[in-house]
Write a protein that holds these residues in place. Structure first.
Motif, short mmCIF file in Angstrom:
data_model
loop_
_atom_site.label_atom_id
_atom_site.label_comp_id
_atom_site.label_asym_id
_atom_site.label_seq_id
_atom_site.Cartn_x
_atom_site.Cartn_y
_atom_site.Cartn_z
N GLY A 60 56.85 40.33 47.21
CA GLY A 60 56.66 41.68 46.71
C GLY A 60 55.41 41.81 45.87
N ASN A 61 55.13 40.79 45.06
CA ASN A 61 53.91 40.83 44.24
C ASN A 61 52.66 40.86 45.12
OD1 ASN A 61 55.30 40.77 41.82
ND2 ASN A 61 55.23 38.54 41.64
N ALA A 62 52.66 40.03 46.15
CA ALA A 62 51.52 40.02 47.08
C ALA A 62 51.39 41.36 47.78
CB ALA A 62 51.69 38.90 48.10
N SER A 63 52.51 41.93 48.20
CA SER A 63 52.49 43.22 48.88
C SER A 63 51.98 44.33 47.96
CB SER A 63 53.90 43.57 49.38
OG SER A 63 54.32 42.66 50.37
N TYR A 64 52.39 44.29 46.70
CA TYR A 64 51.91 45.30 45.75
C TYR A 64 50.39 45.23 45.62
CZ TYR A 64 51.47 48.18 41.58
OH TYR A 64 51.11 49.16 40.68
N ALA A 65 49.87 44.01 45.49
CA ALA A 65 48.42 43.83 45.37
C ALA A 65 47.71 44.33 46.63
CB ALA A 65 48.10 42.35 45.13
N PHE A 66 48.23 43.97 47.79
CA PHE A 66 47.62 44.41 49.05
C PHE A 66 47.59 45.94 49.11
CE2 PHE A 66 48.48 40.49 51.97
CZ PHE A 66 47.74 39.71 51.10
N ASN A 67 48.71 46.56 48.78
CA ASN A 67 48.79 48.02 48.90
C ASN A 67 47.89 48.72 47.89
OD1 ASN A 67 50.23 50.44 50.11
ND2 ASN A 67 50.65 50.75 47.94
N ALA A 68 47.79 48.17 46.68
CA ALA A 68 46.92 48.79 45.67
C ALA A 68 45.49 48.86 46.19
CB ALA A 68 47.00 48.00 44.37
N TYR A 69 45.04 47.78 46.80
CA TYR A 69 43.68 47.76 47.35
C TYR A 69 43.56 48.67 48.56
CZ TYR A 69 39.37 46.07 49.47
OH TYR A 69 38.12 45.99 50.04
N TYR A 70 44.54 48.63 49.44
CA TYR A 70 44.54 49.43 50.66
C TYR A 70 44.48 50.92 50.34
CZ TYR A 70 46.74 51.51 54.88
OH TYR A 70 47.05 52.28 55.98
N GLN A 71 45.27 51.36 49.38
CA GLN A 71 45.26 52.78 49.02
C GLN A 71 43.94 53.17 48.36
OE1 GLN A 71 47.57 54.71 50.13
NE2 GLN A 71 49.12 53.19 50.70
N MET A 72 43.39 52.26 47.52
CA MET A 72 42.11 52.57 46.88
C MET A 72 41.01 52.74 47.92
SD MET A 72 40.17 50.67 43.74
CE MET A 72 41.14 51.57 42.53
#
Length: 316
Positions: free
Chosen positions: A246-258
């Protein structure tokens, strides 16, 4: 200046500038007095709590039932009044009686620390706004002028002082109030921006079917260096809600949305993939980026709101 630039005498009557800045501070005060200018001080009790684990919560909030502190004829029930009146004493002792004082920064963050959450922020900020109309024990019935931290969060602000630095906003990134708040006793609660549009409901997460994850640490570091991952650390809104995946997914999504959901921004050396089921969990929100046209329009609305809010506070 910051409230920490005053010697901690516990009582306003014992207050003085710290020795290492006393001479310069006196010169600044003299210059301000000569030109009829106010003295500005930042008072942020949250920082005292953050920097000192043994700091007592009693007296920080304006509805606290802490035992009163007596200083001669003056009685104090919160640390804000003590800090504010300490500066009043210092200026008065220097010969500048009744010099105008402005609070240059005050507020409470909502993420990035164990004490930084919407509940505490609402309690402190609403308590302060209600209190500001009444003055302090040494300056009663005089409305306190102030600048509140902050209109919206700043997701790329430096965090050398702590992860909370990005989360002072009264509003979320999409213009929604984080919690109910009235700017004065008779004012309505803050309301949300209207007409806000988002990109499609899709998120970038770690593909758990991938066997070779040797590049995962570097991918997470890259994502968090270029997006905001402060919610993942201790005390953050996602800490305790997510496992390592989940931590990795959160990081991925934060960058993806930005990156405005650019497909290439969810590559991460083949470790990322796009899903349409919301992976948010508890207080941990996986955001969706604003649609570009909506984002531009929201910036204009927030700029207008900032001007209106400033005028409102000045008029008060």
């Amino acid at each position: 200046m910051n409230a920490g630039d005053l010697l901690d005498g516990s009582l306003p009557s014992n207050a003085a500038f710290k020795e290492d800045i006393a001479q310069e501070a006196a010169q600044i005060a003299a210059l301000l007095a000569q030109n009829g200018c106010p003295f500005t001080i930042n008072i942020n009790p949250f920082l005292s709590l953050y920097n000192n684990n043994s700091y007592s919560v009693d007296g920080i909030f304006f509805d606290s039932h802490a035992l009163p502190v007596e200083d001669g004829a003056f009685v104090y029930h919160n640390v804000f009044d003590i800090s504010y009146d300490s500066l009043d004493v210092v200026l008065e002792n220097a010969g500048y009686t009744n010099m105008e004082i402005i609070v240059g920064a005050i507020g409470w963050p909502t993420d990035g620390d164990i004490h930084a959450n919407s509940s505490n922020a609402q309690r402190f900020n609403q308590g302060f706004l209600d209190h500001a109309a009444n003055g302090t024990p040494r300056r009663p019935n005089r409305r306190i002028e102030f600048y509140m931290l902050s209109l919206i969060d700043e997701d790329m602000k430096g965090i050398s002082q702590g992860n909370f630095q990005r989360h002072w906003g009264l509003f979320r990134y999409d213009g929604k109030p984080k919690y109910p708040l009235s700017l004065s006793a008779n004012a309505e609660k803050l309301s949300a921006a209207v007409g806000v549009q988002y990109l499609p409901q899709q998120w970038c997460v770690l593909d758990t079917t991938i066997v070779d994850t040797s590049t995962l640490p570097g991918s997470i570091t890259y994502a968090c260096n270029n997006a905001d991952c402060t919610a993942l650390d201790y005390g953050g809104s996602c800490n305790g809600y997510l496992n390592d995946t989940g931590n990795a997914s959160y990081a991925f999504n934060a960058y993806y949305q930005m990156q405005n959901q650019d497909v290439g921004a969810c590559s991460f050396n083949g470790l990322g993939h796009i899903i349409t089921d919301n992976p948010s969990n508890g207080s941990c929100e996986f955001i969706i980026q604003l649609a570009y046209d909506s984002s531009a329009a929201l910036k204009q609305k927030i700029s207008a709101l900032a001007v209106a809010l400033m005028v409102f506070l000045v008029v008060l």
